[in-house]
Design an enzyme around this catalytic site. Structure first.
Site, short mmCIF file in Angstrom:
data_model
loop_
_atom_site.label_atom_id
_atom_site.label_comp_id
_atom_site.label_asym_id
_atom_site.label_seq_id
_atom_site.Cartn_x
_atom_site.Cartn_y
_atom_site.Cartn_z
N LEU A 52 0.82 -1.21 0.00
CA LEU A 52 0.00 0.00 0.00
C LEU A 52 0.86 1.26 0.00
O LEU A 52 0.56 2.22 -0.72
CB LEU A 52 -0.94 0.00 1.21
CG LEU A 52 -2.11 -0.97 1.12
CD1 LEU A 52 -2.98 -0.86 2.35
CD2 LEU A 52 -2.93 -0.71 -0.13
N ARG A 339 -5.16 -3.93 21.05
CA ARG A 339 -4.57 -5.25 20.84
C ARG A 339 -3.63 -5.67 21.97
O ARG A 339 -3.61 -6.84 22.35
CB ARG A 339 -3.83 -5.26 19.51
CG ARG A 339 -4.78 -5.18 18.33
CD ARG A 339 -4.06 -5.04 17.01
NE ARG A 339 -5.03 -5.05 15.92
CZ ARG A 339 -4.70 -4.92 14.65
NH1 ARG A 339 -3.44 -4.72 14.31
NH2 ARG A 339 -5.62 -4.95 13.71
#
Length: 646
Positions: A52, A339
């Protein structure tokens, strides 16, 4: 500890403007020197990596008129590991009218990174996020939409608003295909030249500037040099130092590590992200792990039995004997805590003997409530491909039985140090996406990786690299320049050295052993004694590698063992630096958890007085003590507090 490293001069980011954080990016863009269109055609840029960040950067620089040469080691740019990202991309569009804003995304990201990131960079990221969605929609990226036609969003960890745009469970794939088609358009237009199946093995530095790379054609074995006015590294993270991770097997650290050895500082290498929703390890045969998207925590409930050693099937455990521990410990965020919090909580309950599945290394992610509330078809529409993937891998149907998940290495927040312009400490070397350290601090919030990669490639780098290139074109170089020839010769010597060892152990056996050391001593929980032991073990294993590794074949053609050997050799050096960085940082923050630094409740305890800085490391030689350069972090808008999600 001082024998392991020395402290050098502090470092500072001199490119970020002062003044109101809301206008810093606009003021930096305006103050940056411009390159007129005719001069852009005279300037060349090498971009390493086509994910990306790299794909969007090469496409955008080509469209601006620069002469771009793009490199990847895959057989196609679209096979970059960004394609594996599942859950979504954050943006402060506030389509849900639920209180989101650029400032809230900025706040959540600084807090989520446990106050170890730069405010200037994070605010720019939040500001640019709204432009990314428009860019991708214009490219035809098929984001999910609500019934009325507006783009749909869902929630991710670390936020109480719904700001994550998604395309089922394959958002990374769709975004990468958008960047890929933009890149191929420029290839067809002649502004970008594409080199697949080429691996960067060294950075060429001439007169203190990055001027090119040495690459190996992975099919023919040919070593060649490519020279340009600037080099952009978009080569991803280094999670595969642990051997088992959610990264593709080919992901490696070589491009950035070679630059580090040439003088680019490496920042915060100990900041690695453990992802809480991974399919558990099933045996020693595995070469990688598979991620289950964090988006599943929107509707899946995480639980374990209340009683240790309870080995009944999930369906046989009544509701009042289940511990929905995230909802119990963190009622404000529940299953959507960040997370690092969710991962440590899963480890804790498994350490208590309440884990499920083989070896007790798993927790349940249960969709029974969601299926009952929404219906199976609605759940299929959101997560169908993820459920199919889970069933193919485990043989269990998550519509009928809960998924089993356990934390695993996923993303790396550390990387090459860059300033606000994304330029490394080597002039002319720019580093974007996961390869740099810049935006996530000690812990990345879910759905922020895709945001940073596209922000850097589409919007940040194309504005800042011009400020550097405006001083060019630089001196024209040829392959016989002494510095260029010497760098190429170094690569050839290194390959010859690997082939000449002719030992009795495979590359993978060394990599697997290194991974075990790193997971055991520099993984989810770190201690002083453990890290010191790891450093000794890594040094011994590295010495053994150079004496006993066997690389069959030769360098004159396709040789995957040779490719892996070069990458593992670099992992050994990186692993030692990661442990030194983790050892020197005696606080706990984000994904870096030191057992000696925790609150009475077992949460990470930061030491802002002594460690509110970026640790940028200088290479001094293999096995030699690196030099630590500190960049102080200043918080004017999001003041550090004890991070709480309760």
């Amino acid at each position: 500890m001082t024998e392991l490293f020395s402290v050098g001069d502090p470092i500072a980011d001199t490119k970020a403007p002062d003044g109101p954080v809301e206008t810093r990016w606009d003021r930096r863009r305006f103050s940056a020197k411009l390159v007129n269109p005719a001069n852009k055609r005279k300037l060349s840029v090498i971009v390493v990596g086509t994910g990306l960040a790299g794909g969007s950067a090469a496409a955008t620089l080509g469209e601006l008129g620069y002469r771009v040469r793009s490199y990847c080691y895959q057989d196609s740019p679209r096979r970059a590991h960004s394609i594996a990202a599942q859950g979504g991309i954050n943006a402060a569009k506030n389509y849900r009218n639920d209180g989101d804003s650029v400032h809230r995304l900025f706040y959540d990201t600084v807090k989520g990174g446990d106050f170890r990131s730069r405010e200037s960079n994070v605010h720019r990221l939040a500001q640019v996020s709204v432009e990314i969605i428009d860019q991708c929609v214009a490219q035809g990226v098929p984001f999910a939409r609500e019934y009325g036609g507006l783009l749909d969003t869902r929630s991710f960890g670390g936020a109480q608003v719904s700001r994550t745009f998604y395309a089922r469970g394959q958002t990374g794939q769709q975004l990468l295909l958008g960047a890929y088609q933009a890149l191929e358009r420029q290839v067809a237009a002649g502004t970008v030249e594409m080199f697949t199946r080429h691996e960067m093995l060294e950075l060429i530095v001439v007169d203190g500037r990055a001027r090119g790379i040495v690459v190996r054609d992975m099919v023919t074995g040919e070593i060649s040099t490519d020279l340009a006015d600037a080099v952009v590294l978009a080569s991803g993270g280094y999670g595969n130092v642990f051997f088992l991770s959610t990264n593709a097997k080919g992901c490696n650290v070589t491009a950035t590590w070679r630059a580090h050895r040439k003088g680019a500082l490496f920042a915060n290498p100990c900041y690695t992200q453990i992802h809480p929703t991974c399919i558990p390890v099933s045996g020693d045969h595995q070469s990688k792990l598979t991620l289950m998207s964090e988006s599943l925590r929107n509707d899946g409930r995480v639980w374990v039995p209340k009683k240790a050693g309870d080995d009944r099937a999930a369906a046989d455990i009544p509701e009042d004997e289940r511990d929905y521990y995230l909802e119990r410990i963190y009622p404000a965020f529940g299953n959507l805590v960040p997370r690092d919090i969710a991962s440590r909580a899963a480890k804790n309950v498994c350490d208590e003997g309440r884990g499920v599945g083989p070896g007790g290394l798993g927790v349940y992610l249960d969709f029974a409530d969601a299926i009952g509330r929404l219906g199976r078809k609605a759940v299929e529409a959101k997560y169908g491909n993820l459920f199919e993937m889970y069933e193919r891998i485990t043989g269990e149907d998550p519509y009928e039985v809960p998924m089993r998940i356990y934390p695993a290495v996923h993303y790396t927040m550390g990387g090459l140090w860059v300033d606000y312009d994304l330029q490394a400490t080597i002039p002319g070397l720019f580093v974007i996406g996961e390869a740099n350290f810049s935006d996530h601090g000690a812990n990345r919030l879910g759905a922020s990786a895709l945001m940073q990669g596209l922000a850097d490639g589409y919007f940040v780098l194309p504005n800042t690299i011009g400020d550097y290139l405006a001083a060019g074109p630089f001196e024209k170089l040829t392959a016989d320049h002494p510095d260029v020839a010497r760098t190429r010769s170094d690569v050839e010597d290194r390959i010859a050295k690997l082939l000449a060892v002719d030992g009795d152990r495979t590359v993978d056996s060394f990599h697997r052993e290194l991974g075990r050391i790193m997971w055991e001593y520099c993984g989810m929980e770190r201690t002083d004694a453990g890290l010191r032991k790891a450093i000794d073990l890594i040094r011994g294993l590295r010495d053994e590698f150079w004496q006993r590794v066997r690389v069959p074949g030769d360098g004159e053609g396709l040789n995957q063992s040779l490719e892996r050997a070069g990458r593992v050799a670099d992992f050994f050096e990186l692993a030692e630096l990661m442990c030194i960085d983790a050892l020197h940082r005696t606080e706990s923050c984000g994904g870096h958890f030191r057992a000696e630094s925790q609150t009475p409740e077992g949460e990470a305890e930061r030491d802002d007085e002594n460690f509110s800085y970026v640790a940028a490391w200088e290479f001094t030689g293999t096995g030699d003590a690196p030099v630590l350069h500190k960049e102080d972090l200043i918080f004017e808008y999001v003041h550090p507090t004890q991070r709480s999600y309760k």
